[in-house]
Every structure is written in structure tokens, then in C-alpha cells.
Scaffold this active site. Structure first.
Site, PDB file in Angstrom:
ATOM      1  N   ARG A  27       0.955  -1.859   0.127  1.00 36.44           N
ATOM      2  CA  ARG A  27       0.021   0.498  -0.242  1.00 36.44           C
ATOM      3  C   ARG A  27       0.953   1.254  -0.246  1.00 36.44           C
ATOM      4  O   ARG A  27       0.633   2.269  -0.072  1.00 36.44           O
ATOM      5  CB  ARG A  27      -0.666   0.198   1.539  1.00 36.44           C
ATOM      6  CG  ARG A  27      -1.746  -1.151   1.283  1.00 36.44           C
ATOM      7  CD  ARG A  27      -2.998  -1.601   2.800  1.00 36.44           C
ATOM      8  NE  ARG A  27      -3.500  -0.021   2.585  1.00 36.44           N
ATOM      9  CZ  ARG A  27      -4.807   0.029   2.118  1.00 36.44           C
ATOM     10  NH1 ARG A  27      -4.951  -1.179   1.138  1.00 36.44           N
ATOM     11  NH2 ARG A  27      -5.318   0.569   1.930  1.00 36.44           N
ATOM     12  N   TRP A  73       2.274   6.231   1.761  1.00 35.36           N
ATOM     13  CA  TRP A  73       2.497   6.004  -0.083  1.00 35.36           C
ATOM     14  C   TRP A  73       1.984   8.339   0.169  1.00 35.36           C
ATOM     15  O   TRP A  73       1.142   8.205   0.753  1.00 35.36           O
ATOM     16  CB  TRP A  73       1.191   5.562  -0.523  1.00 35.36           C
ATOM     17  CG  TRP A  73       1.739   5.678  -2.317  1.00 35.36           C
ATOM     18  CD1 TRP A  73       2.619   5.473  -3.114  1.00 35.36           C
ATOM     19  CD2 TRP A  73       1.308   6.990  -2.807  1.00 35.36           C
ATOM     20  NE1 TRP A  73       2.882   6.172  -4.244  1.00 35.36           N
ATOM     21  CE2 TRP A  73       1.556   6.753  -4.078  1.00 35.36           C
ATOM     22  CE3 TRP A  73      -0.342   7.504  -2.616  1.00 35.36           C
ATOM     23  CZ2 TRP A  73       0.932   7.566  -5.130  1.00 35.36           C
ATOM     24  CZ3 TRP A  73      -0.720   8.657  -3.638  1.00 35.36           C
ATOM     25  CH2 TRP A  73      -0.339   8.361  -4.924  1.00 35.36           C
ATOM     26  N   GLY A 100      -5.538   7.743   4.197  1.00 33.40           N
ATOM     27  CA  GLY A 100      -6.850   8.585   3.530  1.00 33.40           C
ATOM     28  C   GLY A 100      -6.188  10.512   3.399  1.00 33.40           C
ATOM     29  O   GLY A 100      -4.812  10.566   3.781  1.00 33.40           O
ATOM     30  N   GLU A 477      -2.076  -3.681 -21.473  1.00 32.19           N
ATOM     31  CA  GLU A 477      -1.688  -4.719 -20.007  1.00 32.19           C
ATOM     32  C   GLU A 477       0.311  -4.643 -20.440  1.00 32.19           C
ATOM     33  O   GLU A 477       1.408  -4.452 -19.738  1.00 32.19           O
ATOM     34  CB  GLU A 477      -2.203  -5.760 -19.842  1.00 32.19           C
ATOM     35  CG  GLU A 477      -2.039  -6.788 -19.536  1.00 32.19           C
ATOM     36  CD  GLU A 477      -1.428  -5.927 -17.138  1.00 32.19           C
ATOM     37  OE1 GLU A 477      -1.889  -4.929 -17.227  1.00 32.19           O
ATOM     38  OE2 GLU A 477      -0.953  -6.382 -16.411  1.00 32.19           O
ATOM     39  N   GLU A 484       6.555  -0.572 -15.667  1.00 31.04           N
ATOM     40  CA  GLU A 484       5.865  -0.543 -14.477  1.00 31.04           C
ATOM     41  C   GLU A 484       7.627  -0.891 -13.368  1.00 31.04           C
ATOM     42  O   GLU A 484       7.717  -0.344 -12.853  1.00 31.04           O
ATOM     43  CB  GLU A 484       4.955  -1.088 -14.129  1.00 31.04           C
ATOM     44  CG  GLU A 484       4.350  -0.779 -11.952  1.00 31.04           C
ATOM     45  CD  GLU A 484       2.662  -1.715 -12.975  1.00 31.04           C
ATOM     46  OE1 GLU A 484       2.633  -2.433 -13.173  1.00 31.04           O
ATOM     47  OE2 GLU A 484       2.610  -1.043 -11.614  1.00 31.04           O
ATOM     48  N   LYS A 597       0.253  -0.293  -4.698  1.00 31.89           N
ATOM     49  CA  LYS A 597      -0.962  -1.073  -4.798  1.00 31.89           C
ATOM     50  C   LYS A 597      -2.259  -0.861  -4.899  1.00 31.89           C
ATOM     51  O   LYS A 597      -3.116  -0.848  -6.045  1.00 31.89           O
ATOM     52  CB  LYS A 597      -0.804  -2.484  -4.419  1.00 31.89           C
ATOM     53  CG  LYS A 597      -1.568  -3.798  -5.129  1.00 31.89           C
ATOM     54  CD  LYS A 597      -0.953  -4.873  -5.039  1.00 31.89           C
ATOM     55  CE  LYS A 597      -2.092  -5.877  -5.443  1.00 31.89           C
ATOM     56  NZ  LYS A 597      -1.660  -5.980  -7.103  1.00 31.89           N
TER      57      LYS A 597
HETATM   58  C1  F6R Z   1      -0.648  -2.230 -12.271  1.00 33.05           C
HETATM   59  C2  F6R Z   1      -1.268  -2.260 -11.459  1.00 33.05           C
HETATM   60  C3  F6R Z   1      -2.585  -1.149 -11.477  1.00 33.05           C
HETATM   61  C4  F6R Z   1      -4.505  -1.089 -10.679  1.00 33.05           C
HETATM   62  C5  F6R Z   1      -5.175  -0.270 -10.784  1.00 33.05           C
HETATM   63  C6  F6R Z   1      -5.964  -0.350 -10.378  1.00 33.05           C
HETATM   64  O1  F6R Z   1       0.514  -3.311 -12.324  1.00 33.05           O
HETATM   65  O2  F6R Z   1      -1.539  -2.354 -10.609  1.00 33.05           O
HETATM   66  O3  F6R Z   1      -2.042  -0.254 -12.085  1.00 33.05           O
HETATM   67  O4  F6R Z   1      -4.799  -2.225 -12.242  1.00 33.05           O
HETATM   68  O5  F6R Z   1      -3.990   0.560 -10.429  1.00 33.05           O
HETATM   69  O6  F6R Z   1      -6.436  -1.099  -8.706  1.00 33.05           O
HETATM   70  P1  F6R Z   1      -7.860  -2.202  -8.725  1.00 33.05           P
HETATM   71  O7  F6R Z   1      -7.819  -3.431  -9.580  1.00 33.05           O
HETATM   72  O8  F6R Z   1      -7.158  -2.161  -7.132  1.00 33.05           O
HETATM   73  O9  F6R Z   1      -8.474  -1.112  -8.630  1.00 33.05           O
END
Ligand code: F6R
Length: 602
Positions: A27, A73, A100, A477, A484, A597
Site C-alpha cells: 500500500r 505512500w 486517507g 497490459e 512499471e 498497490k
Molecule cells: C498495475 C496495477 C495498477 C492497478 C490499478 C487499479 O500493475 O496494479 O494499474 O491495476 O491501480 O487497481 P485495482 O484493481 O485495485 O482497482
């Protein structure tokens, strides 16, 4: 973003807080800190950098049976020691961790300064311990002070606080996730279950507006007015083993390699008598739907493209929208619109916001997510779980595959329910082939030559990924994953777009990875040949006997299967390519710079 944890019970809290934070580092990992109560005041230890840096700065293990922790973060202020959490009031009696964004912190800070409070950081969070302190002085009651403090905050928060001399942890949530973990002799609070999964799988998913007080032998949940609230206890079915790295060097590698199991779990019980069966969404569930909107970000958006194409092919008007651009790109929405939120974490702020906008206009909502009890799952009218198991590596891998499969199945469920739509012509063959997908992924993992190819190409200037039809989702992708985790320049294109501009960038230093699905990918072949004519080495990623392979310079092979699934096998090859290239370049694969993430800020 950020991960928070709190623990109260018997024995020392520090070890639990540190290992919990390590499991929350997906996170954010800009800075980390803990605060513990040890009978001689609240002791705060924090620094910039990862949890490992924090551990190395700790002289022994600070003792205390209760404590709070944070991995950050950054949103407000750079990742310095001062901006690391926990933050305290001026006297250092109240320590708070927060996930938050507090929108009105500037005004609150100015008011508090006038009352004599002194601040040390650039963060929005620091106002919270000062507010609690201020209201404690007024009321003499910490629980009431916490309620008043959060009532003053505008924005989103999951907070946990400890106070000098009190055997309690105080917590509250609004708009950021917070889960309560219940073990026999200790209680936990965390942004996500893996933080305490080693200790307990009995959890309570807290709701917005909940205030929690944990004491060594009891816990209570109230609303903002102090009225008691009952919340059900759920049991999570993730194995603690699933959350660890096991024999692998990186979570990402583990998550790529465990895709056969993840996919088997995604599919299990969902194909019955040649039809799609979703628990809690029996046949007929989507009657009346005349338009489908997918909303998602990043990798989940690419999975949504995959599913979206199949719904569109079934004959239903379909939009696949980037959640962050929802307002400016959405077509009309009404009660016959199904908005599908595709989100691994179920907590992505942009995606939640888009769904809320759609449902405000009357749309019906469905969350497709990996996290049981996540905000998306709880807020949507229905939820379908992708069952990929915990994903810790910041770069999403197995969840893309499980999402794409779930959405492909969903497309056939919708097509079966809506009279205007038609399921795929050879649906029985498509579903039969799906049952073989985990085995085919296994084959790719065993035979892949992506490692050697990564070594040969890693010094190139730029990396292009092209595809059309279902292959476009895979190409986009592939490029996202590559940039990334390698930090190299990579772009994904609809194959046919190459000649409308990007071809100007193509040289012999620009390998082009062309995704072949065996469906409609004529444009991929012609555009690959055009790039090759400008010197670009072409790598075909697809089945052996595909026409693209005959013209390509290199080949990453995948087993022959139904064209709906071939792209997902090609994607596994591209995941391995990115992984090995990043490994060659010695990148921090599981924690790419600047990323986290779960993106809970807009
Ligand atoms: C890339 C990645 C991000 C997530 C995006 C959405 O590897 O993991 O692009 O896909 O931040 O995250 P979620 O799926 O949790 O809404």
C-alpha cells in the site's frame, strides 16, 4: 493509500506491528513508523524508507502491549522522517496513524495554531492528534474526543490512536478501509486482512462512520453519536501461506507462477452443464439490462477491455471507461444500465467514485473484485469475486488473468439473460477450453523463453507492444507491466494505430512485441511487417502455427486453445518478459518507485 495497523493484547505488540506493516507495504513504502505504550509514555519510532529501514533503526524491540503502525505512500509532504507517521500532539501524549486525505487540514491547522498547538510536519494527518488532544482537554473523555475530532474532519480516513496512560486503541473510518481482527487474546485493526492473517482469520469489516474502542479484554463499535453498533464476524478463507513469498525471490514471480491455481479457483463451480453459473447471480439476474459500462483503472482497465469486447460481441451496447475520466466519457446511464466496477483491491478511489456517479443516476452496479468485504463489494448491488488469492506484488499479474476470465464468463451470463444479446456461437467449446486454461498456463511457465529474450533485448531504447481485438488489451497490459517494473520506456498500441504516428519512433532499437490471439488479428500482422520494414525486431507472442510467427524475428510460444483464451496465455509470456527484464536491471520488482498497490486517493 498507506497501510495502518493497531494491536492490543497481552505480550509485546512490536513484532506483530512490524510484521503486519511488512504485509501492508504493497500500500506504500515511502516511510514507516510505530508507536507503542510501555508504561512510561507513548514511544514513537519512525523514519523515511521501507519497514526494513525502520527495523534497522530500532534499538532492540520497544516494549508495550499495545501500539499502532503505519507504512506510507506520500500525499502531503515528501517522504521524510518528520512526515512519517505516527504523528502526535504537541506534548506527545496522543499518537495517530492515518490512511486517507484530510481536505480541511489547512483551516484546522490554522485554528489549532491559534490555540497554541505546534506542528512538526507537512502532513494533513498531524491535525488529528492535536484535535483529539484539544477535545480531551475540553471534555476529559478520550472516546468522546475521538468522536468529536473525526466529526470535524472532511475527507477520507481510517485512523488508529493511542493515548498516554490509557489501555485502549481508538479507531475510526470514513472512506478508507479498516478491518478488525479478533483473536482469542488480542485484537487488531488494519487496512487489510494480510496484516494480521498469521494471527486470526475472524474479521469484522468496519463501515464508514464506525468508531472502535479496543481494550485488552473487550472491544466496542459505536456510531458518531456513541450508539452501539453490531457488525457480523466473517471468516476469511485466505491461507497465511498465500500471503508470503514462499520459495520465490519476489512476490511478483510467485504470483505469476501460481496463476494455474488462481485460475482453477476462479473457474471452480462456475461452469455447469455447459453454462455459466455465478453464485448469488442465478440465470435471469441480468434481465432488463440494455447497456453495460465497465469502469476500472490500470491493469483492471485492461481486463475490463477484455470482458467489454466479449459483451459488445454479444450484441449489447458496451462502454469500457477509465474510471478517472468517467464524468467526461460516460454515455447516458439509467436503471437499465449495468455498471461493472473491475477492481482487484475493491478500494481504488477513482473506480469507487465512478460507480457512485453511475448509481446516483440510477444504474445497477456489480463489483468484480478480489477482496471480500472491500468497499466496492459492499457498496455495489452485487459482487463477483475473482478468487485469485492475495496479491502482494505492486504489479498486478494473477489478478489480471482471473479478472479477464471472470469477465469473459460474465459476458456469457449476461448474454444468456438478455434477449437482445447472443452468447458466443461456440460457447460450449469456449467453456470447455477454459477448463484447460490452468494447464496451458502451466505449460507456458515451464517452457517460456522470456528470460533469454529479456536478456537479449533489455538494452533497447523503447519497447512497443501491439495487438488488435482481444490482443489489444494484452498489448496494453504488456506495456504497462514492462514500464512499471523495468522503468524502461514501453508503449502499447492498437496494432492499426502504429502507422498513424508511433511508427515515427520505430528503429532497430525498438523491439515490437506483437500479440497473436488466433482471433481477429490481421492488423497485428500487417502492422508488425510495417514496423519490421523500418528495422524493428518483431517478437510474435502467440501459438506456433499463427501466420504472425512466420514473419517474426523471435517467438514466445503459447499452446493452441480457443481464441478467447489465447491472449491470456500471451499475457503470461509478457509478464515473464517484464519480470526477467526488471530482474536483469536489478529493479525493486515488488515495490516499483512512486507506486502503491491500492490507490485510495483520486
Ligand atoms: C498495475 C496495477 C495498477 C492497478 C490499478 C487499479 O500493475 O496494479 O494499474 O491495476 O491501480 O487497481 P485495482 O484493481 O485495485 O482497482
Amino acid at each position: 493509500m498507506c497501510g495502518i495497523i493497531a494491536r492490543i493484547g497481552h505480550g509485546n505488540a512490536t513484532e506483530t506491528l512490524l510484521s503486519g506493516l511488512e504485509n501492508l507495504e504493497y500500500r506504500g513504502y515511502d516511510s514507516a513508523g510505530i508507536a507503542v505504550q510501555n508504561g512510561s509514555g507513548v514511544k514513537v519510532h519512525k523514519c523515511s524508507g521501507e519497514v526494513s529501514s525502520l527495523k534497522s533503526t530500532l534499538d532492540g524491540r520497544p516494549s508495550g502491549n499495545m501500539g499502532i503502525g503505519h507504512t506510507r505512500w506520500s500525499t502531503h509532504g515528501p517522504p521524510t522522517d518528520e512526515n512519517a507517521h505516527p504523528h502526535t500532539d504537541t506534548a506527545g501524549d496522543v499518537a495517530v496513524v492515518h490512511n486517507g486525505v484530510i481536505d480541511n487540514y489547512t483551516e484546522l491547522k490554522a485554528d489549532l495554531r491559534e490555540k497554541g498547538h505546534e506542528f512538526e510536519s507537512d502532513t494533513d494527518t498531524e491535525v488529528i492528534p492535536h484535535l483529539i488532544d484539544e477535545f480531551r482537554s475540553e471534555t476529559g473523555d478520550t472516546e468522546l474526543a475521538v468522536r468529536r475530532a473525526v466529526d470535524t474532519l472532511e475527507g477520507s480516513y481510517a485512523i488508529a490512536a493511542i493515548v498516554d496512560g490509557e489501555e485502549a486503541v481508538y479507531a475510526a473510518r470514513k472512506g478508507s478501509p479498516l478491518v478488525l481482527g479478533l483473536d482469542e487474546e488480542e485484537w487488531f485493526l488494519a487496512s487489510d486482512v494480510p496484516a494480521f492473517l498469521d494471527h486470526t482469520d475472524d474479521v469484522i469489516y468496519l463501515e464508514d462512520g464506525d468508531i472502535v474502542v479496543l481494550e485488552p479484554d473487550s472491544y466496542r463499535i459505536t456510531d458518531l453519536a456513541g450508539e452501539p453498533i453490531e457488525r457480523p464476524v466473517d471468516t476469511v478463507d485466505w491461507d497465511p501461506e498465500d500471503a508470503g513469498k514462499g520459495e520465490y525471490d519476489h512476490y511478483m514471480r510467485k504470483e505469476i507462477n501460481t496463476q494455474p491455481t488462481a485460475l482453477a479457483n476462479t473457474i471452480e463451480g462456475r461452469i455447469e452443464n455447459g453454462d455459466v453459473a455465478f453464485e448469488r447471480l442465478p440465470p435471469g439476474s441480468f434481465e432488463g439490462i440494455d447497456t453495460v459500462q465497465f469502469v476500472a483503472c490500470g491493469t483492471s482497465y485492461h481486463a475490463a477491455m477484455y470482458g467489454g469486447q466479449l459483451v459488445r460481441e454479444a450484441g449489447l451496447p458496451t462502454e469500457v471507461l477509465r474510471a478517472s475520466e468517467y464524468e467526461s466519457t460516460s454515455g447516458p446511464v439509467d436503471e437499465n444500465t449495468l455498471v461493472v466496477a473491475v477492481t482487484q483491491s475493491g478500494e481504488t478511489a477513482d473506480t469507487l467514485d465512478a460507480v457512485r456517479k453511475a448509481t446516483d443516476r440510477g444504474a445497477r452496479s456489480l463489483a468484480v473484485t478480489n477482496v471480500v468485504g472491500s468497499t466496492a463489494a459492499r457498496e455495489a448491488d452485487d459482487a463477483v469475486y475473482i478468487r485469485a488469492g492475495p496479491e502482494v506484488g505492486v504489479a498486478a499479474t494473477k489478478t489480471y488473468s482471473s479478472q479477464a476470465v471472470t469477465l469473459a464468463l460474465l459476458s456469457q451470463r449476461i448474454a444468456g439473460d438478455v434477449p437482445e444479446a447472443t452468447p458466443v456461437e461456440d460457447r460450449a467449446a469456449m467453456l470447455e477450453a477454459l477448463e484447460d486454461l490452468p494447464r496451458h498456463v502451466e505449460t507456458v511457465l515451464e517452457a517460456s523463453e522470456a528470460d533469454a529474450l529479456a536478456r537479449d533485448t533489455v538494452d533497447s531504447e523503447s519497447f512497443f507492444f501491439i495487438g488488435n481485438g482481444l490482443g489489444r488489451s494484452v498489448a496494453l497490459e504488456g506495456a504497462l507491466k514492462f514500464k512499471e517494473i523495468t522503468y524502461e520506456h514501453a508503449e502499447g498500441f492498437a496494432a492499426g494505430e502504429l502507422k498513424h504516428g508511433p511508427l515515427a519512433l520505430v528503429t532497430e532499437e525498438t523491439p515490437v512485441f506483437a500479440v497473436a490471439t488466433g482471433g481477429v488479428d490481421d492488423k497485428t500482422k500487417t502492422n508488425a511487417i510495417e514496423a519490421q520494414a523500418r528495422g524493428a525486431p518483431i517478437v510474435a507472442v502467440g501459438p506456433e502455427d499463427h501466420p504472425l510467427v512466420d514473419v517474426a524475428d523471435e517467438h514466445l510460444s503459447v499452446p493452441e486453445t480457443h481464441p478467447v483464451w489465447t491472449g491470456l496465455l500471451a499475457n503470461v509470456q509478457l509478464q515473464l518478459l517484464s519480470y526477467h527484464a526488471a530482474d536483469q536491471l536489478d529493479r525493486p520488482i515488488d515495490k516499483p518507485r512512486n507506486l502503491a498497490k491500492s490507490v485510495t486517493v483520486e
